[in-house]
Design a protein around this motif. Structure first.
Motif, PDB file in Angstrom:
ATOM      1  N   SER A 629     -15.893 -44.826 -86.208  1.00 24.12           N
ATOM      2  CA  SER A 629     -15.052 -44.246 -87.252  1.00 24.12           C
ATOM      3  C   SER A 629     -15.642 -42.931 -87.743  1.00 24.12           C
ATOM      4  CB  SER A 629     -14.921 -45.231 -88.414  1.00 24.12           C
ATOM      5  OG  SER A 629     -14.214 -44.657 -89.484  1.00 24.12           O
ATOM      6  N   ALA A 630     -16.973 -42.893 -87.873  1.00 17.04           N
ATOM      7  CA  ALA A 630     -17.629 -41.656 -88.308  1.00 17.04           C
ATOM      8  C   ALA A 630     -17.425 -40.543 -87.291  1.00 17.04           C
ATOM      9  CB  ALA A 630     -19.119 -41.905 -88.521  1.00 17.04           C
ATOM     10  N   ALA A 631     -17.480 -40.897 -85.983  1.00 18.54           N
ATOM     11  CA  ALA A 631     -17.275 -39.883 -84.943  1.00 18.54           C
ATOM     12  C   ALA A 631     -15.875 -39.304 -85.029  1.00 18.54           C
ATOM     13  CB  ALA A 631     -17.520 -40.495 -83.566  1.00 18.54           C
ATOM     14  N   LEU A 632     -14.872 -40.157 -85.255  1.00 20.46           N
ATOM     15  CA  LEU A 632     -13.498 -39.665 -85.373  1.00 20.46           C
ATOM     16  C   LEU A 632     -13.343 -38.753 -86.581  1.00 20.46           C
ATOM     17  CD1 LEU A 632     -10.523 -39.535 -84.709  1.00 20.46           C
ATOM     18  CD2 LEU A 632     -10.213 -41.759 -85.802  1.00 20.46           C
ATOM     19  N   GLN A 633     -13.924 -39.153 -87.715  1.00 16.59           N
ATOM     20  CA  GLN A 633     -13.805 -38.331 -88.917  1.00 16.59           C
ATOM     21  C   GLN A 633     -14.525 -36.992 -88.752  1.00 16.59           C
ATOM     22  OE1 GLN A 633     -14.189 -40.523 -92.735  1.00 16.59           O
ATOM     23  NE2 GLN A 633     -14.252 -42.374 -91.471  1.00 16.59           N
ATOM     24  N   GLN A 634     -15.621 -36.992 -88.007  1.00 13.79           N
ATOM     25  CA  GLN A 634     -16.320 -35.732 -87.739  1.00 13.79           C
ATOM     26  C   GLN A 634     -15.460 -34.803 -86.868  1.00 13.79           C
ATOM     27  OE1 GLN A 634     -19.890 -37.276 -86.000  1.00 13.79           O
ATOM     28  NE2 GLN A 634     -20.945 -37.509 -87.969  1.00 13.79           N
ATOM     29  N   ILE A 635     -14.721 -35.388 -85.918  1.00 12.50           N
ATOM     30  CA  ILE A 635     -13.811 -34.582 -85.095  1.00 12.50           C
ATOM     31  C   ILE A 635     -12.739 -33.951 -85.980  1.00 12.50           C
ATOM     32  CG2 ILE A 635     -12.015 -34.711 -83.314  1.00 12.50           C
ATOM     33  CD1 ILE A 635     -13.715 -36.866 -81.945  1.00 12.50           C
ATOM     34  N   LEU A 636     -12.171 -34.754 -86.878  1.00 12.01           N
ATOM     35  CA  LEU A 636     -11.132 -34.238 -87.776  1.00 12.01           C
ATOM     36  C   LEU A 636     -11.689 -33.142 -88.674  1.00 12.01           C
ATOM     37  CD1 LEU A 636      -9.420 -37.615 -88.742  1.00 12.01           C
ATOM     38  CD2 LEU A 636      -8.650 -35.932 -87.065  1.00 12.01           C
ATOM     39  N   ASN A 637     -12.910 -33.312 -89.145  1.00  8.03           N
ATOM     40  CA  ASN A 637     -13.536 -32.266 -89.964  1.00  8.03           C
ATOM     41  C   ASN A 637     -13.736 -30.992 -89.146  1.00  8.03           C
ATOM     42  OD1 ASN A 637     -13.657 -34.014 -92.132  1.00  8.03           O
ATOM     43  ND2 ASN A 637     -15.775 -34.659 -91.732  1.00  8.03           N
ATOM     44  N   LYS A 638     -14.126 -31.175 -87.869  1.00 13.11           N
ATOM     45  CA  LYS A 638     -14.347 -30.023 -86.990  1.00 13.11           C
ATOM     46  C   LYS A 638     -13.052 -29.240 -86.788  1.00 13.11           C
ATOM     47  CE  LYS A 638     -17.563 -28.043 -84.397  1.00 13.11           C
ATOM     48  NZ  LYS A 638     -18.826 -27.552 -84.975  1.00 13.11           N
ATOM     49  N   LEU A 639     -11.919 -29.960 -86.806  1.00 15.47           N
ATOM     50  CA  LEU A 639     -10.614 -29.323 -86.615  1.00 15.47           C
ATOM     51  C   LEU A 639      -9.991 -28.906 -87.949  1.00 15.47           C
ATOM     52  CD1 LEU A 639      -9.165 -31.759 -83.908  1.00 15.47           C
ATOM     53  CD2 LEU A 639     -10.125 -29.490 -83.536  1.00 15.47           C
ATOM     54  N   ASN A 640     -10.735 -29.089 -89.037  1.00 16.27           N
ATOM     55  CA  ASN A 640     -10.251 -28.728 -90.384  1.00 16.27           C
ATOM     56  C   ASN A 640      -8.978 -29.480 -90.756  1.00 16.27           C
ATOM     57  OD1 ASN A 640     -12.351 -26.806 -90.604  1.00 16.27           O
ATOM     58  ND2 ASN A 640     -11.098 -25.300 -89.512  1.00 16.27           N
ATOM     59  N   ILE A 641      -8.905 -30.753 -90.348  1.00 15.75           N
ATOM     60  CA  ILE A 641      -7.750 -31.599 -90.670  1.00 15.75           C
ATOM     61  C   ILE A 641      -8.154 -32.543 -91.794  1.00 15.75           C
ATOM     62  CG2 ILE A 641      -6.202 -33.395 -89.803  1.00 15.75           C
ATOM     63  CD1 ILE A 641      -6.488 -32.128 -87.029  1.00 15.75           C
TER      64      ILE A 641
END
Length: 805
Positions: A629-641
């Motif tokens: 879950s943390a990895a997914l949220q980090q991806i979303l943060n990286k995409l500024n979503i």
């Protein structure tokens, strides 16, 4: 694709150096990936000279050797020990003197040195054909019939040729350039020089002694079929010039008949096929399809089962050739062939492509047919080939040309606007320049006005069917380097139109995941239909079934990335690799109720085993849902979503998990994979999996980052302990809090969760910290208390929360 410089000069006058031609071809869109110097005979016979054997006596110490004296035009005779059985006094021979490097047909080059052979000194070597690369013949020394003086370089007698070969990275759209003639056509347009087709005006029927009846039963698959017969042929080796042409581009000469068909195919782009006329049963050629499952043995001696859509060239009884793809074993040219039926046709690209894929056959002919050749060039190529065969194999043309072309393929016609051409090119080059380029490209012009015209494009230019294609044609011949940059263009102008590069963004996330110990995997889009049927996860009606499946295990396109990834997990587990973190960018495929298909871009994450390897510093720990879950949220943060919500998933893929959504649209599901699914994939340890709609994330991606000045005033932390029903998620708590206070809350964090016997059944306790801050002034206690009371009231009324003191 290989193109010979010398061969090109048969179709266009070229005086430019190969290096310059290479640059021109690249600018025309035929990118030259390599330029090689080619020698017909390796070493080009450098150092070899003509000599005369003036004495030949037995070797005193060896029965099979002879001592010779050879005159090579020097002041002294050369004493050479020779083991050839045919060497004799008075012969004119080829001699490699000391210091000469020779290049044998087989083996590595070596240098001739002075040597003692069985006690006798030898200075040089009298050469056989295989020893200097002429052929594979080692029957004896070369004996020449010539009046050239001794010492004459052997190259002056044999005249070996040299050439340059272009390696062109041909793009799929350029079907017209799959030959030397097609390549020369582009050069002729660039240089403004005439294009030369080999003369065929001398073609005539010598007699009518061999007639082959031809009928085409499937005109859709074969719009044009032409042929002619030749008799009195003598099959044998091709002349040196023909061999040199083929060898330069990497083809192996076979015999004079087959070599001519290959020469025409690579020369003017028209594949041909020669049938032994004596093997055509019933004296008839029929172009048709055969029943499904008909067995046919091809030239590679493999028996194949034909599809009902495979177009065949048949005689009165059976199939002889898979049209446009591969010949059969029984009808081809052999050493005993004396008469042939020569075929030149235009086959439907769709039929040829489908057949070539079905049988796994890729040939020079199918390469051209499946891209689209010139339907109007079939007869000219046929006549050219017939004249060449007469030249190299003798014989006579023994029939009229049969040409079945019931519905001529029309030119492409469409409107082109001068203003549009100039605008898209970025430069006004004038009407006359545009028209001249099109004329040089053999593209006709009709209905010409001051503003536009109708382009008439010959059917072999399958890539030119729209106005924008004409712009590309004009631009590539005019030269993109001749388009000046505007004086007003600048970085500021370009920066106002940011474009998201999907590939760069995918690379960015790939590197991001790789930096967090994920390994990228690439799996097969084909999968086993049993996965979906036995797991019950997918609708069978949505399967995209492969028509020409190689096996049932690879019978459908995947509806999910799950099972192909689990196969990788199982493979690694079986090789004692339990701790895994994978990601994959790929596609899934579904058949819709309408009969159409849907293709989706997905990102899949897999984690299993331990979160880190064992160490003396810290014990190992099993990987958890929250790691993924943390990895997914980090991806979303990286995409500024941001602003997404979560809710428990109902997807049967998971034992438990969450769905992520934004603006009411779900874009990801994440959780622990169902044990039944793991068992089906033969995985024996827990796996956490995330299925992400990558295309949707690209739509929401924010290329810019919002930022603000760092606040001058301090933040304040306050904690609350809430007793809630177990069904209440943290995302619900966060949503209620932000609705109750939108301006001051800067952050929420759960720092403790308790479930136990000190609470009522069905209850849990969250300890939550709230970060409060006012960007305009320092917060006062009264304002803080008011905010916290509003939060407490909201939690109590909307979530039924009890505040623990």
């Amino acid at each position: 694709m290989k193109i010979s410089y010398n061969w090109l000069k048969e179709y266009i006058d070229l005086t430019e150096k190969p290096e310059e031609v290479s640059k021109v071809l690249t600018g025309l869109g035929l990118e030259v990936e390599g330029l090689e110097f080619h020698e017909e005979i390796p070493g080009s016979m450098e150092g070899l000279v003509l000599g005369e054997v003036v004495a030949c006596e037995p070797h005193p110490n060896a029965d099979k050797l002879k001592l010779t004296k050879v005159d090579v035009g020097g002041p002294e005779l050369l004493g050479i020990v020779c083991g050839a059985p045919n060497v004799a006094k008075g012969q004119r021979v080829v001699v490699a003197t000391n210091g000469t490097t020779i290049h044998p047909k087989a083996g590595e080059p070596f240098q001739i040195k002075r040597a003692k052979i069985r006690g006798e000194e030898s200075n040089g070597m009298i050469c056989a054909e295989d020893e200097i690369g002429l052929s594979s013949d080692h029957g004896g020394v070369i004996v020449l019939d010539t009046q050239l003086p001794n010492g004459t370089p052997a190259a002056d007698y044999f005249k070996p040729t040299t050439d340059y070969v272009f390696e062109i990275g041909l793009t799929p759209n350029r079907a017209d350039a799959t030959s030397h003639y097609g390549t020369a056509r582009d050069l002729a347009a660039f240089y403004g020089r005439p294009l030369k087709f080999p003369p065929i005006d001398t073609f005539k029927t010598d007699d009518k002694s061999l007639k082959i009846d031809v009928s085409v039963e499937n005109a859709e698959a074969c719009p044009r079929y032409a042929g002619v017969t030749l008799t009195g042929l003598k099959v044998g080796p091709s002349p040196s010039w023909l061999k040199a042409r083929l060898e330069a581009i990497g083809l192996t000469p076979i015999n004079n008949i087959v070599d001519v068909t290959n020469y025409i195919c690579h020369g003017v782009g028209q594949p041909l096929h020669a049938f032994d006329a004596a093997k055509i049963k019933g004296g008839k050629v029929v172009v048709k399809t055969l029943p499904e499952g008909t067995k046919f043995t091809t030239l590679d001696e493999k028996e194949r089962k034909l599809s009902a859509n495979d177009l065949m060239i048949c005689d009165a009884e059976e199939g002889m050739c898979i049209a446009g793809v591969f010949g059969g074993t029984h009808s081809g040219v052999s050493d005993t062939t004396t008469s042939i039926f020569l075929e030149s046709a235009y086959f439907s690209p769709d039929y040829v492509r489908r057949t070539a894929i079905l049988h796994g056959l890729k040939t020079d002919a199918s390469f051209r047919f499946e891209r689209g050749i010139d339907p109007n060039g079939a007869v000219n190529a046929l006549k050219h080939a017939a004249l060449l065969i007469k030249e190299v194999a003798g014989g006579s043309i023994s029939s009229e040309v049969v040409d079945i072309y019931p519905q001529p393929i029309a030119d492409f016609r469409f409107k082109v606007r001068f203003a549009r051409v100039n605008m898209l090119m970025g430069k006004d080059i004038g009407r006359e320049a545009i028209l001249k380029i099109l004329k040089n490209l053999h593209i006709g012009v009709e209905d010409l006005t001051a503003h536009d015209f109708t382009a008439v494009v010959p059917p072999y230019r399958v890539d030119v069917q729209r106005e924008i294609d004409i712009v590309e044609e004009v631009l590539r011949v005019y030269g993109i380097d001749n388009i000046e940059l505007s004086a007003t263009i600048g970085a500021k102008t370009l920066s106002e139109f940011p474009t998201v590069d999907d590939n760069k963004l995918q690379l960015k996330i790939s590197e991001f995941l790789a930096a967090r110990s994920f390994y990228e995997i690439i799996t097969n889009s084909l999968t086993n239909a049993e996965y979906g049927a036995k797991s019950g996860l997918y609708e069978e009606e949505q399967n995209v079934v492969i028509l020409n499946k190689l096996s049932e295990e690879l019978g459908v396109m995947r509806q999910s990335m799950l099972f192909s990834g689990l196969e990788v997990v199982a493979y690694n587990n079986n090789h004692r690799q339990p701790n895994l973190k994978f990601f994959e960018f790929g596609k899934t495929y579904h058949k819709k109720d309408s009969g159409k298909y849907r293709e989706q871009n997905r990102l899949a994450l897999f984690v299993t085993g331990a979160s880190h390897e064992e160490s003396w510093r810290q014990p190992t720990k099993a990987i958890e849902f929250y790691d993924l879950s943390a990895a997914l949220q980090q991806i979303l943060n990286k995409l500024n979503i941001s602003g997404y919500e979560t809710q428990p998933t109902s997807d049967k893929t998971f034992e438990s998990g969450l769905d992520f959504s934004l603006n009411g649209k779900m874009f990801a599901s994440i959780g622990q994979v169902n044990k039944k699914v793991l068992k089906l994939a033969e995985v024996r340890q827990p796996v956490f999996y995330a299925d992400i709609d990558w295309k949707q994330l690209l739509k929401w991606y924010k290329g810019t980052i919002d930022y603000a000045e760092v606040p001058k005033f301090p933040e304040v932390r306050r904690d609350l302990s809430l007793v809630l029903d177990k069904s209440v998620s943290f995302s619900q708590v966060e949503k209620v809090a932000r609705q109750a206070e939108r301006r001051l809350i800067k952050g929420l964090n759960v720092f403790s969760v308790y479930e136990g016997d000190k609470l009522e059944a069905g209850k849990k306790s969250y300890a939550i910290s709230f970060t409060l801050q006012d960007e305009k002034e320092t917060l006062k206690d009264k304002q803080i208390d008011k905010t916290m009371n509003a939060l407490i009231a909201a939690f109590a009324s909307q979530l039924g929360a009890i505040i623990r003191k």
